[in-house]
Design a protein around this motif. Sequence first.
Motif, PDB file in Angstrom:
ATOM      1  N   SER A  75      45.439  56.523  42.573  1.00  0.00           N
ATOM      2  CA  SER A  75      45.002  55.221  43.052  1.00  0.00           C
ATOM      3  C   SER A  75      44.568  55.306  44.510  1.00  0.00           C
ATOM      4  CB  SER A  75      46.128  54.198  42.918  1.00  0.00           C
ATOM      5  OG  SER A  75      45.766  52.965  43.501  1.00  0.00           O
ATOM      6  N   ASP A  76      43.496  54.575  44.820  1.00  0.00           N
ATOM      7  CA  ASP A  76      43.048  54.479  46.213  1.00  0.00           C
ATOM      8  C   ASP A  76      43.906  53.515  47.021  1.00  0.00           C
ATOM      9  OD1 ASP A  76      40.945  56.169  45.588  1.00  0.00           O
ATOM     10  OD2 ASP A  76      39.522  54.535  45.250  1.00  0.00           O
ATOM     11  N   TYR A  77      44.727  52.752  46.343  1.00  0.00           N
ATOM     12  CA  TYR A  77      45.442  51.647  47.010  1.00  0.00           C
ATOM     13  C   TYR A  77      46.952  51.895  47.127  1.00  0.00           C
ATOM     14  CZ  TYR A  77      41.260  50.071  44.628  1.00  0.00           C
ATOM     15  OH  TYR A  77      39.997  50.005  44.120  1.00  0.00           O
ATOM     16  N   LEU A  78      47.432  52.895  46.398  1.00  0.00           N
ATOM     17  CA  LEU A  78      48.881  53.106  46.346  1.00  0.00           C
ATOM     18  C   LEU A  78      49.147  54.607  46.296  1.00  0.00           C
ATOM     19  CD1 LEU A  78      51.589  51.491  46.063  1.00  0.00           C
ATOM     20  CD2 LEU A  78      51.377  51.826  43.592  1.00  0.00           C
ATOM     21  N   MET A 136      34.686  44.306  40.150  1.00  0.00           N
ATOM     22  CA  MET A 136      36.023  44.148  39.588  1.00  0.00           C
ATOM     23  C   MET A 136      35.933  44.324  38.070  1.00  0.00           C
ATOM     24  SD  MET A 136      38.665  40.908  39.719  1.00  0.00           S
ATOM     25  CE  MET A 136      37.771  40.276  41.107  1.00  0.00           C
ATOM     26  N   LYS A 137      36.838  45.080  37.509  1.00  0.00           N
ATOM     27  CA  LYS A 137      36.833  45.315  36.075  1.00  0.00           C
ATOM     28  C   LYS A 137      37.055  44.003  35.336  1.00  0.00           C
ATOM     29  CE  LYS A 137      38.326  48.974  32.978  1.00  0.00           C
ATOM     30  NZ  LYS A 137      39.204  50.136  32.802  1.00  0.00           N
ATOM     31  N   ALA A 138      36.331  43.819  34.211  1.00  0.00           N
ATOM     32  CA  ALA A 138      36.346  42.535  33.495  1.00  0.00           C
ATOM     33  C   ALA A 138      37.755  42.147  33.065  1.00  0.00           C
ATOM     34  CB  ALA A 138      35.423  42.614  32.291  1.00  0.00           C
ATOM     35  N   GLU A 139      38.543  43.132  32.610  1.00  0.00           N
ATOM     36  CA  GLU A 139      39.898  42.840  32.145  1.00  0.00           C
ATOM     37  C   GLU A 139      40.759  42.280  33.279  1.00  0.00           C
ATOM     38  OE1 GLU A 139      43.305  45.117  29.487  1.00  0.00           O
ATOM     39  OE2 GLU A 139      42.147  46.262  30.961  1.00  0.00           O
ATOM     40  N   LEU A 140      40.645  42.871  34.447  1.00  0.00           N
ATOM     41  CA  LEU A 140      41.402  42.399  35.599  1.00  0.00           C
ATOM     42  C   LEU A 140      40.923  41.017  36.020  1.00  0.00           C
ATOM     43  CD1 LEU A 140      43.426  42.787  37.904  1.00  0.00           C
ATOM     44  CD2 LEU A 140      41.628  43.989  39.166  1.00  0.00           C
ATOM     45  N   LYS A 141      39.615  40.828  36.014  1.00  0.00           N
ATOM     46  CA  LYS A 141      39.057  39.540  36.398  1.00  0.00           C
ATOM     47  C   LYS A 141      39.560  38.432  35.488  1.00  0.00           C
ATOM     48  CE  LYS A 141      34.656  37.382  37.625  1.00  0.00           C
ATOM     49  NZ  LYS A 141      33.191  37.572  37.745  1.00  0.00           N
ATOM     50  N   GLU A 142      39.600  38.698  34.174  1.00  0.00           N
ATOM     51  CA  GLU A 142      40.071  37.697  33.218  1.00  0.00           C
ATOM     52  C   GLU A 142      41.560  37.422  33.405  1.00  0.00           C
ATOM     53  OE1 GLU A 142      39.665  34.952  30.087  1.00  0.00           O
ATOM     54  OE2 GLU A 142      38.185  35.996  31.332  1.00  0.00           O
ATOM     55  N   MET A 143      42.321  38.475  33.645  1.00  0.00           N
ATOM     56  CA  MET A 143      43.763  38.299  33.863  1.00  0.00           C
ATOM     57  C   MET A 143      44.034  37.456  35.106  1.00  0.00           C
ATOM     58  SD  MET A 143      46.228  40.088  36.052  1.00  0.00           S
ATOM     59  CE  MET A 143      47.697  39.145  36.401  1.00  0.00           C
ATOM     60  N   LEU A 144      43.343  37.764  36.200  1.00  0.00           N
ATOM     61  CA  LEU A 144      43.540  37.000  37.428  1.00  0.00           C
ATOM     62  C   LEU A 144      43.070  35.557  37.284  1.00  0.00           C
ATOM     63  CD1 LEU A 144      42.511  39.615  40.144  1.00  0.00           C
ATOM     64  CD2 LEU A 144      44.826  38.879  39.536  1.00  0.00           C
ATOM     65  N   LYS A 145      41.991  35.364  36.531  1.00  0.00           N
ATOM     66  CA  LYS A 145      41.501  34.009  36.292  1.00  0.00           C
ATOM     67  C   LYS A 145      42.542  33.187  35.542  1.00  0.00           C
ATOM     68  CE  LYS A 145      37.939  31.541  33.657  1.00  0.00           C
ATOM     69  NZ  LYS A 145      36.807  31.704  32.719  1.00  0.00           N
ATOM     70  N   ASN A 146      43.127  33.755  34.489  1.00  0.00           N
ATOM     71  CA  ASN A 146      44.152  33.048  33.712  1.00  0.00           C
ATOM     72  C   ASN A 146      45.409  32.810  34.541  1.00  0.00           C
ATOM     73  OD1 ASN A 146      42.505  32.982  31.444  1.00  0.00           O
ATOM     74  ND2 ASN A 146      43.329  34.897  30.619  1.00  0.00           N
ATOM     75  N   TYR A 147      45.779  33.802  35.344  1.00  0.00           N
ATOM     76  CA  TYR A 147      46.951  33.667  36.203  1.00  0.00           C
ATOM     77  C   TYR A 147      46.734  32.542  37.211  1.00  0.00           C
ATOM     78  CZ  TYR A 147      50.668  34.975  39.480  1.00  0.00           C
ATOM     79  OH  TYR A 147      51.778  34.966  40.304  1.00  0.00           O
ATOM     80  N   LYS A 148      45.528  32.479  37.760  1.00  0.00           N
ATOM     81  CA  LYS A 148      45.215  31.416  38.722  1.00  0.00           C
ATOM     82  C   LYS A 148      45.304  30.043  38.075  1.00  0.00           C
ATOM     83  CE  LYS A 148      41.627  29.574  41.746  1.00  0.00           C
ATOM     84  NZ  LYS A 148      40.325  29.789  42.409  1.00  0.00           N
ATOM     85  N   GLN A 149      44.778  29.924  36.851  1.00  0.00           N
ATOM     86  CA  GLN A 149      44.820  28.632  36.163  1.00  0.00           C
ATOM     87  C   GLN A 149      46.261  28.170  35.977  1.00  0.00           C
ATOM     88  OE1 GLN A 149      42.581  29.364  32.566  1.00  0.00           O
ATOM     89  NE2 GLN A 149      40.621  28.832  33.528  1.00  0.00           N
ATOM     90  N   LYS A 150      47.137  29.096  35.560  1.00  0.00           N
ATOM     91  CA  LYS A 150      48.555  28.748  35.383  1.00  0.00           C
ATOM     92  C   LYS A 150      49.209  28.405  36.725  1.00  0.00           C
ATOM     93  CE  LYS A 150      49.723  32.554  33.303  1.00  0.00           C
ATOM     94  NZ  LYS A 150      50.569  33.576  32.628  1.00  0.00           N
ATOM     95  N   ALA A 151      48.870  29.176  37.748  1.00  0.00           N
ATOM     96  CA  ALA A 151      49.479  28.963  39.065  1.00  0.00           C
ATOM     97  C   ALA A 151      49.059  27.620  39.654  1.00  0.00           C
ATOM     98  CB  ALA A 151      49.085  30.100  40.002  1.00  0.00           C
ATOM     99  N   VAL A 156      40.950  51.777  39.500  1.00  0.00           N
ATOM    100  CA  VAL A 156      39.567  51.325  39.626  1.00  0.00           C
ATOM    101  C   VAL A 156      39.144  51.355  41.096  1.00  0.00           C
ATOM    102  CG1 VAL A 156      37.982  49.385  39.291  1.00  0.00           C
ATOM    103  CG2 VAL A 156      39.706  49.911  37.556  1.00  0.00           C
ATOM    104  N   SER A 157      38.012  51.936  41.361  1.00  0.00           N
ATOM    105  CA  SER A 157      37.514  52.012  42.739  1.00  0.00           C
ATOM    106  C   SER A 157      36.809  50.719  43.130  1.00  0.00           C
ATOM    107  CB  SER A 157      36.535  53.187  42.870  1.00  0.00           C
ATOM    108  OG  SER A 157      37.182  54.403  42.581  1.00  0.00           O
ATOM    109  N   GLY A 158      36.838  50.442  44.418  1.00  0.00           N
ATOM    110  CA  GLY A 158      36.059  49.341  44.948  1.00  0.00           C
ATOM    111  C   GLY A 158      36.735  47.989  44.991  1.00  0.00           C
ATOM    112  N   LEU A 159      38.014  47.910  44.625  1.00  0.00           N
ATOM    113  CA  LEU A 159      38.678  46.604  44.629  1.00  0.00           C
ATOM    114  C   LEU A 159      38.786  46.036  46.046  1.00  0.00           C
ATOM    115  CD1 LEU A 159      41.620  47.018  42.054  1.00  0.00           C
ATOM    116  CD2 LEU A 159      39.329  46.068  41.683  1.00  0.00           C
TER     117      LEU A 159
END
Length: 837
Positions: A97-100, A1-16, A44-47
């Motif tokens: 995108s591989d996902y959309l 997982m790309k570091a930027e996405l990981k950090e964003m999801l981590k912060n989002y989780k903390q708020k949630a 990003v591939s591999g998500l």
Amino acid sequence: MKAELKEMLKNYKQKAVARKKAYGLLPRPLTAAEVEVLIKNLTVSGLEKEEFSIFESERVDKLVLRLLSNEVRRGTFPASYKKAEGLAKVVSGELSSDYLSAEEALELLAAMQGGAATGELITLLEEGLFEEEIIEILKETVLVNQAEFERLTSLAEQEESVQELLKSWAHRDFAQDWELDSLYPGVAIKVGDNLTTGHLSPSKNADSRTDHPRHAQFVMDGREDEADFMERLEELKTEAERVIFVAGEALGEGSSRKSATYTMLQLLGEPVEGEPEKKAGGVVVAKSFAPIFKNSLVASGILPIEANTELVTEGDSLEIDLEAEKLVVNGEQEISITLPIEYKLRKIAAGGMTYFDAGNELQQWAVSYCQEKGIDFDESRLPAQAQPEEEPPAQTLAQKIVGFNRLDDKDTILPGETAPVRIRGVYSQDTTGPMTLDEYQAMAGGDFGAEFVVQSLCHTGECPSSEDRDQHRFIDDFVTERGGVCLEPGEGIIHTIGNQFVLPTDVIVGGDSHTRTPRGVSFPAASDIVAGAMKYGKQDLTMDESVRVIFKGEPQPGITARDLVSTLVVYAEETVGKEVYNGRIIEMEGLEFLDSDERYILTNAVAERSASAGTVPPDESTLATLEENLQYLKSRADVNLSPSVQNTIQAIEEFLAEPVLLEADADAQYAATIEIPLAEVEEPLVAKPHHPDNVAPLSEIAGTEVDEVFIGSCVGGDIESIRAAARIVEGERVPRKVNFVVSPASRDIYNELANDGSLAKLTAAGATVIMPGCGLCMGNKRRIGSGATAFTTTTRNYQARIGPADSQTYLGSAHVAAMVAVSGEIPTVQEYFQNLE
């Protein structure tokens, strides 16, 4: 997982997680920055090989798509633009995108229902991509701005399919599914009389109003008899799919808080798929409604029904039959109901005013285009056009003003008639303003269409939190960038400043129940209605009946404009009953002896009568006031920067060159006429706890001990009121037990009072003079203590408005308030007149 996405999801989780733990609520909508990270990581591939847990484990690729699909607000919010831009890049192939897939991204664009998505869809159409699909999407889209419409008209010259799109809009095909159910079954939750917007949306929790689910948790604060409301509601929801809110008299009286309607949506509505925190629908039945609140319910797509609710008890099984216009209780008892007018029912069917008004505007543009280009379309599907009368009917003053601003083929209007009306100016204040600006973005607003918009920071300017100051900066930037005026903290109360922009022929709309101008006619409204007036500079207005109030003679010395306010109640009760004002316009005559500030005190007071508006006939003193206002506007620091200021300077100059002083026709029709012989008013009048209509003569309450005195607000902070108070307290000393606070209504008033020595007299007596603003009036910043008794010049004294439920508030003039301050108790009539000498 790309570091930027990981950090964003981590912060989002903390708020949630923190929000879930603190309030039991789902996360707030995504920000623009969060959406931008999600869009970037679509490439990003591999998500699909990663997992991430917010509330439960989920594959990261699925999580990214779920957040993009469901957690971004529709409209023209910054996050909406980021989402629309990113999806459009996937559709066009700029992002892979591989996902959309491109087709799936187009479906997500369609689900945004216009707003930020509209421009992107048109760009894709211009590029020749997915033409057939996009045309079908746009046929169901109404959140289209004028610039986007003009892009389509250019395309239509080469593309027949775009012509068909414009014909579809002219035919109003987008509204085919806008229908109400014929039957509304449900179970009743029953509340009592006089449930105010302050009970549905407590002022002390104003900072949470744009967070609809959180703010709804404060419902019934200050209403001790409904303390268990939420528990009862949750239990009833287990018994039936729909809970119907049933109330007694005067439901929604009080400040014009859209947040009260948001609370009703959260309590009664169903979640809207694809839009976070949004709920829709709901039915409210009441014996009577405050008109602003009822209009707010309609604007939000909630069905308000009037009926004799005395026959309904909590837990009853109800069925509302719209066609038969009846309410059936427990399958047996039938009660007749009163529905909103057909026009408002159509608005409710559309889900509220956002899509309904946008659809009306879009249809008009499309019809004009088709007619101009000679494109055949079915004109039988157009709304009926207004037809001028052969003999114009007699008109009241309010009807004359509204008719003067009609935008169709008539210049008269009668009660019950709905017409498009020019709204020259709009007021917005800071506790409802954030909701208004949210609504403005939800309806895809661009530059303001109204000729002037005045936004204040008067409710939260005093002792702001860091969050308040952040909100102030956002409001200031948003309003000024679109051509409006944003007042500085301490510059003044919205009405005090905004009234200086108003002409005698103006129709004004404002997001505060005290938007009641001393000239022209003004209608307070909830935030979405205010946003619509800002966006379009017009509004479809249904004309109300008028009540004529004639003041005979002049008041005796010592009887103030504030006392005349209470005579509206006293003489109505003695004749036709004070309920006569509910939902009607109060047209007051015989007030030539009052200046502009005093006239505003009277028109302001119609809010507490649950009237829709108030008028005072213009005269020569009105023209003198306009001259003063013109000089004020020319002296403003933003005179060379603000279109609102420049537009109003031009409008006043043109008006003064050819004044139009409208007056009622002699044979105009009124719902009632009330005469008030001023010679009979021999002592001041005061409103006792807990309602402004609970009027008593001074002699009845003399000797009542008081802990708090406040002189200020839009109706007590005018220069002459405070000067009078200063004269009364001069040489006296306020007892230590009394907290005496004074707040001028504007910085200009403050400076004049400083220059003439009035403020020095007040502070020498022991008063605390605070920055210009609303002060204690709303109770969101300043409050009184437990068990306290207050005497104030504010607008309302509802229970728990400015203090705990066990506190009490009396309302009266600055003259009485000043005497209360120096003695610690309400004076006798003899003491009152002696102290005036």
